[in-house]
Design a protein around this motif. Structure first.
Motif, PDB file in Angstrom:
ATOM      1  N   ASP A 112       0.749  -1.240   0.162  1.00  0.00           N
ATOM      2  CA  ASP A 112       0.001   0.041   0.086  1.00  0.00           C
ATOM      3  C   ASP A 112       0.926   1.071  -0.052  1.00  0.00           C
ATOM      4  O   ASP A 112       0.336   2.308   0.233  1.00  0.00           O
ATOM      5  N   VAL A 113       1.934   1.063  -0.174  1.00  0.00           N
ATOM      6  CA  VAL A 113       3.017   2.263  -0.581  1.00  0.00           C
ATOM      7  C   VAL A 113       3.554   2.384  -1.690  1.00  0.00           C
ATOM      8  O   VAL A 113       4.422   1.320  -2.223  1.00  0.00           O
ATOM      9  N   ARG A 114       3.291   3.418  -2.734  1.00  0.00           N
ATOM     10  CA  ARG A 114       4.072   3.381  -4.065  1.00  0.00           C
ATOM     11  C   ARG A 114       5.398   3.692  -4.058  1.00  0.00           C
ATOM     12  O   ARG A 114       5.865   4.135  -3.083  1.00  0.00           O
ATOM     13  N   ASP A 115       5.841   3.274  -5.429  1.00  0.00           N
ATOM     14  CA  ASP A 115       7.378   3.403  -5.230  1.00  0.00           C
ATOM     15  C   ASP A 115       7.783   4.758  -5.448  1.00  0.00           C
ATOM     16  O   ASP A 115       8.922   5.130  -4.960  1.00  0.00           O
ATOM     17  N   ASP A 116       6.638   5.567  -5.737  1.00  0.00           N
ATOM     18  CA  ASP A 116       7.064   7.036  -5.937  1.00  0.00           C
ATOM     19  C   ASP A 116       6.459   7.932  -4.657  1.00  0.00           C
ATOM     20  O   ASP A 116       6.467   9.214  -4.667  1.00  0.00           O
ATOM     21  N   ASP A 117       6.260   7.251  -3.508  1.00  0.00           N
ATOM     22  CA  ASP A 117       5.690   7.860  -2.237  1.00  0.00           C
ATOM     23  C   ASP A 117       7.028   8.657  -1.903  1.00  0.00           C
ATOM     24  O   ASP A 117       8.205   8.121  -1.551  1.00  0.00           O
ATOM     25  N   PRO A 118       6.672   9.884  -1.573  1.00  0.00           N
ATOM     26  CA  PRO A 118       7.734  10.829  -1.002  1.00  0.00           C
ATOM     27  C   PRO A 118       8.212  10.341   0.487  1.00  0.00           C
ATOM     28  O   PRO A 118       9.364  10.601   0.911  1.00  0.00           O
ATOM     29  N   ASP A 119       7.305   9.367   1.283  1.00  0.00           N
ATOM     30  CA  ASP A 119       7.985   9.172   2.233  1.00  0.00           C
ATOM     31  C   ASP A 119       8.520   7.862   2.255  1.00  0.00           C
ATOM     32  O   ASP A 119       8.949   7.062   3.377  1.00  0.00           O
ATOM     33  N   LEU A 120       8.536   6.795   1.014  1.00  0.00           N
ATOM     34  CA  LEU A 120       9.078   5.717   1.116  1.00  0.00           C
ATOM     35  C   LEU A 120      10.515   5.694   1.466  1.00  0.00           C
ATOM     36  O   LEU A 120      10.868   4.733   2.219  1.00  0.00           O
ATOM     37  N   PRO A 121      11.271   6.660   1.156  1.00  0.00           N
ATOM     38  CA  PRO A 121      12.833   6.423   1.805  1.00  0.00           C
ATOM     39  C   PRO A 121      13.102   6.222   3.173  1.00  0.00           C
ATOM     40  O   PRO A 121      13.803   5.706   3.754  1.00  0.00           O
ATOM     41  N   GLU A 170      -2.787  -8.927  10.836  1.00  0.00           N
ATOM     42  CA  GLU A 170      -3.691  -8.381   9.979  1.00  0.00           C
ATOM     43  C   GLU A 170      -2.586  -7.348   9.007  1.00  0.00           C
ATOM     44  O   GLU A 170      -3.052  -6.944   7.970  1.00  0.00           O
ATOM     45  N   ALA A 171      -1.314  -7.488   9.385  1.00  0.00           N
ATOM     46  CA  ALA A 171      -0.386  -6.832   8.360  1.00  0.00           C
ATOM     47  C   ALA A 171      -0.215  -7.688   7.158  1.00  0.00           C
ATOM     48  O   ALA A 171       0.230  -6.955   6.106  1.00  0.00           O
ATOM     49  N   PHE A 172      -0.597  -8.932   6.986  1.00  0.00           N
ATOM     50  CA  PHE A 172      -0.315  -9.720   6.138  1.00  0.00           C
ATOM     51  C   PHE A 172      -1.461 -10.008   5.004  1.00  0.00           C
ATOM     52  O   PHE A 172      -2.670 -10.008   5.663  1.00  0.00           O
ATOM     53  N   THR A 173      -1.429  -9.519   3.666  1.00  0.00           N
ATOM     54  CA  THR A 173      -2.353  -9.834   2.774  1.00  0.00           C
ATOM     55  C   THR A 173      -1.995 -10.893   1.736  1.00  0.00           C
ATOM     56  O   THR A 173      -0.612 -11.213   1.685  1.00  0.00           O
ATOM     57  N   PRO A 174      -2.985 -11.420   0.872  1.00  0.00           N
ATOM     58  CA  PRO A 174      -2.191 -12.208  -0.208  1.00  0.00           C
ATOM     59  C   PRO A 174      -1.516 -11.572  -0.953  1.00  0.00           C
ATOM     60  O   PRO A 174      -0.550 -12.167  -1.472  1.00  0.00           O
ATOM     61  N   ASP A 175      -1.357 -10.294  -1.113  1.00  0.00           N
ATOM     62  CA  ASP A 175      -0.504  -9.645  -1.940  1.00  0.00           C
ATOM     63  C   ASP A 175       0.947  -9.148  -1.331  1.00  0.00           C
ATOM     64  O   ASP A 175       1.713  -8.736  -2.051  1.00  0.00           O
ATOM     65  N   GLY A 176       0.870  -9.096  -0.098  1.00  0.00           N
ATOM     66  CA  GLY A 176       2.136  -8.859   0.559  1.00  0.00           C
ATOM     67  C   GLY A 176       1.707  -8.054   1.933  1.00  0.00           C
ATOM     68  O   GLY A 176       0.706  -8.202   2.371  1.00  0.00           O
ATOM     69  N   VAL A 177       2.691  -7.222   2.574  1.00  0.00           N
ATOM     70  CA  VAL A 177       2.757  -6.782   3.767  1.00  0.00           C
ATOM     71  C   VAL A 177       2.112  -5.257   3.582  1.00  0.00           C
ATOM     72  O   VAL A 177       2.610  -4.136   2.752  1.00  0.00           O
ATOM     73  N   ARG A 178       1.365  -4.932   4.358  1.00  0.00           N
ATOM     74  CA  ARG A 178       0.518  -3.535   4.309  1.00  0.00           C
ATOM     75  C   ARG A 178       1.252  -2.693   5.383  1.00  0.00           C
ATOM     76  O   ARG A 178       1.751  -2.870   6.695  1.00  0.00           O
ATOM     77  N   PHE A 179       1.478  -1.366   4.961  1.00  0.00           N
ATOM     78  CA  PHE A 179       2.081  -0.407   6.064  1.00  0.00           C
ATOM     79  C   PHE A 179       0.921   0.537   6.807  1.00  0.00           C
ATOM     80  O   PHE A 179       1.072   0.813   7.838  1.00  0.00           O
ATOM     81  N   GLN A 180      -0.171   0.661   5.997  1.00  0.00           N
ATOM     82  CA  GLN A 180      -1.219   1.484   6.289  1.00  0.00           C
ATOM     83  C   GLN A 180      -0.366   2.964   6.724  1.00  0.00           C
ATOM     84  O   GLN A 180      -0.621   3.477   7.853  1.00  0.00           O
ATOM     85  N   PRO A 181       0.132   3.601   5.844  1.00  0.00           N
ATOM     86  CA  PRO A 181       0.776   5.034   6.010  1.00  0.00           C
ATOM     87  C   PRO A 181      -0.345   6.007   6.636  1.00  0.00           C
ATOM     88  O   PRO A 181       0.472   6.931   7.129  1.00  0.00           O
ATOM     89  N   ASP A 182      -1.588   5.981   6.093  1.00  0.00           N
ATOM     90  CA  ASP A 182      -1.902   6.949   6.427  1.00  0.00           C
ATOM     91  C   ASP A 182      -2.890   6.964   7.796  1.00  0.00           C
ATOM     92  O   ASP A 182      -3.743   7.793   8.151  1.00  0.00           O
ATOM     93  N   ALA A 183      -2.721   5.504   8.425  1.00  0.00           N
ATOM     94  CA  ALA A 183      -3.573   5.284   9.770  1.00  0.00           C
ATOM     95  C   ALA A 183      -2.963   5.701  10.773  1.00  0.00           C
ATOM     96  O   ALA A 183      -1.549   6.002  10.996  1.00  0.00           O
TER      97      ALA A 183
END
Length: 463
Positions: free
Chosen positions: A402-411, A430-443
């Motif tokens: 749930d964090v894009r490669d171009d997210d300014p906070d990714l670094p 709950e952090a794990f999904t079938p597609d990978g790990v969620r960070f929920q950056p805006d939570a």
């Protein structure tokens, strides 16, 4: 003594030297400590009546330096006095069916085999705890706390009040010189490691006759406090043996980590935090250093932006006491002005480049902080302390679904990932999904999660 209410009278002969005048200032049975507070299972009562009743002043003066024979003589004086009080309760206070509990202290005539020493001579330690250290506990930050206390400072009388034959008994009983009970000025408080460490004596820790004033020891003497001090002393002794570091130079932080992790021992108190609370160790360790000064922790509540600024600035100043603190600089935000509770931490973090200016010049200190903002501020704060180890990780693919490669906070988020920090620490499965790990950056981030993250990533920086 422990007395029991039997179905039949238990009155016998009075003990040698019995004098009813020694007990006439004691209260009626229904107002005695035993009746009101000393009830125990089996229709029994613990009798602890002072200053007039089971206690006896002045007889004990020679006890500390007395020989064994002299101590036994003093014990017999007290024994007869206590039995005299029981006889007085039976014959004068209308309780003839009370008698010594026959199944208590069966090998010493149903009485305790030794005297209870409330207070004795004490060491002079590396820290000397005084009355005002306890009364003003909220104004003291005890980085070396190894236990907590929460019993009113008190003392029993030290002088006898003598009633002579033929003289009237005063209506208002004299409490005896030295009697006090300072419950209204005894908040819970932290116990520093230094009260166990004697000055000028190596290789010794004292856990009962600790370094404290006559008033302060009235609270420190309590059994639960002494048990915790004993546990801390055991940990310190093991650390000293393992490392070769003298006891007085053992790092209290290392003692605390073991006490918190292995024994779940409190070094700070929140009414809403127990050893079963998530991240108990982190909460206790940071709270003992003043990171969370409120009366409640509210571990599952969202951390606000103002609180995040405060704990990060507190972390920087704890790890680097020499870091300058600006108090009168012009402020960068219109809603955190001079005198605001968060003005100093917000302004100093802004000057260091940890907090950035917003478009509308508002900081919104009472709003929950987003996870992305907390991590960005945290990593920048860590870079102030360890610049070579906390540089943003750039030009890489996002490890979070749930964090894009171009997210300014990714670094900044990637720094945590590089240090094997997973959002699963906050969210569990709950952090794990079938597609990978969620960070929920805006939570929002919970207060306990923020404490654990700071402790996990910056704990080695904290003295």
């Amino acid at each position: 003594m422990i007395v029991q209410n039997y179905p039949t009278p238990q009155v016998g002969n009075p003990p040698p030297g019995y004098n009813r005048l020694e007990y006439v200032l004691s209260p009626p049975w229904e107002r005695s400590w035993a009746y009101l507070y000393g009830r125990i299972p089996g229709n029994k009562f613990e009798v602890n009546q002072h200053p007039h009743g089971t206690t006896l002043q002045e007889v004990n003066y020679r006890y500390p330096t007395a020989s064994w024979e002299e101590r036994q003589r003093i014990y017999q004086v007290y024994k007869n006095h206590v039995l005299g009080y029981l006889h007085y309760i039976q014959t004068e206070l209308g309780q003839p069916n009370l008698g010594l509990a026959e199944d208590e202290f069966r090998d010493s005539d149903n009485l305790p085999p030794i005297l209870y020493v409330r207070k004795a001579r004490r060491i002079e330690g590396e820290v000397f705890l005084k009355q005002m250290d306890i009364t003003l506990a909220r104004e003291r930050v005890r980085l070396d706390a190894i236990a907590i206390g929460d019993y009113p400072m008190d003392s029993h009388a030290v002088r006898r009040v003598v009633i002579k034959e033929g003289k009237p008994v005063p209506e208002l009983a004299h409490m005896g010189e030295g009697e006090f009970w300072i419950f209204q000025y005894t908040p819970w408080y932290q116990v520093p490691y230094g009260v166990l460490v004697p000055k000028r004596v190596e290789g010794l820790l004292v856990t009962t006759c600790v370094s404290a004033s006559h008033v302060a020891i009235g609270s420190l003497r309590m059994e639960p406090v002494r048990m915790n001090m004993g546990q801390a002393a055991g940990v310190a002794a093991v650390l000293s043996l393992q490392t070769g570091v003298p006891l007085r130079r053992i790092d209290p932080a290392e003692i605390q980590r073991i006490l918190l992790r292995q024994f779940k021992q409190y070094i700070y108190y929140f009414p809403d935090v127990t050893p079963e609370t998530r991240f108990f160790e982190a909460i206790q360790f940071l709270a003992a250093r003043g990171y969370f000064p409120s009366e409640r922790m509210e571990p599952d509540a969202p951390l606000t932006r103002g609180e995040a600024a405060r704990i990060l600035w507190k972390h920087l100043r704890t790890a680097r006491p020499d870091l300058p603190e600006e108090r009168f600089q012009g402020l960068a935000f219109t809603d955190v002005v001079f005198g605001h509770p968060y003005a100093v931490p917000v302004q100093n973090l802004f000057l260091l480049g940890i907090i950035e200016r917003t478009e509308n010049r508002r900081f919104n200190p009472d709003e929950p902080i987003k996870r992305r903002d907390f991590v960005r501020w945290l990593t920048r704060a860590m870079a102030v302390l360890e610049p070579d180890e906390w540089q943003p990780v750039r030009e890489q693919r996002s490890p979070f679904v749930d964090v894009r490669d171009d997210d300014p906070d990714l670094p900044f988020l990637a720094i945590l990932h590089a240090r094997r920090f997973s959002p699963a620490i906050w969210d569990g499965f709950e952090a794990f999904t079938p597609d990978g790990v969620r960070f929920q950056p805006d939570a929002p981030i919970r207060r306990a999660d923020a404490a654990h993250t700071l402790y996990l990533l910056g704990g080695r920086q904290i003295p």
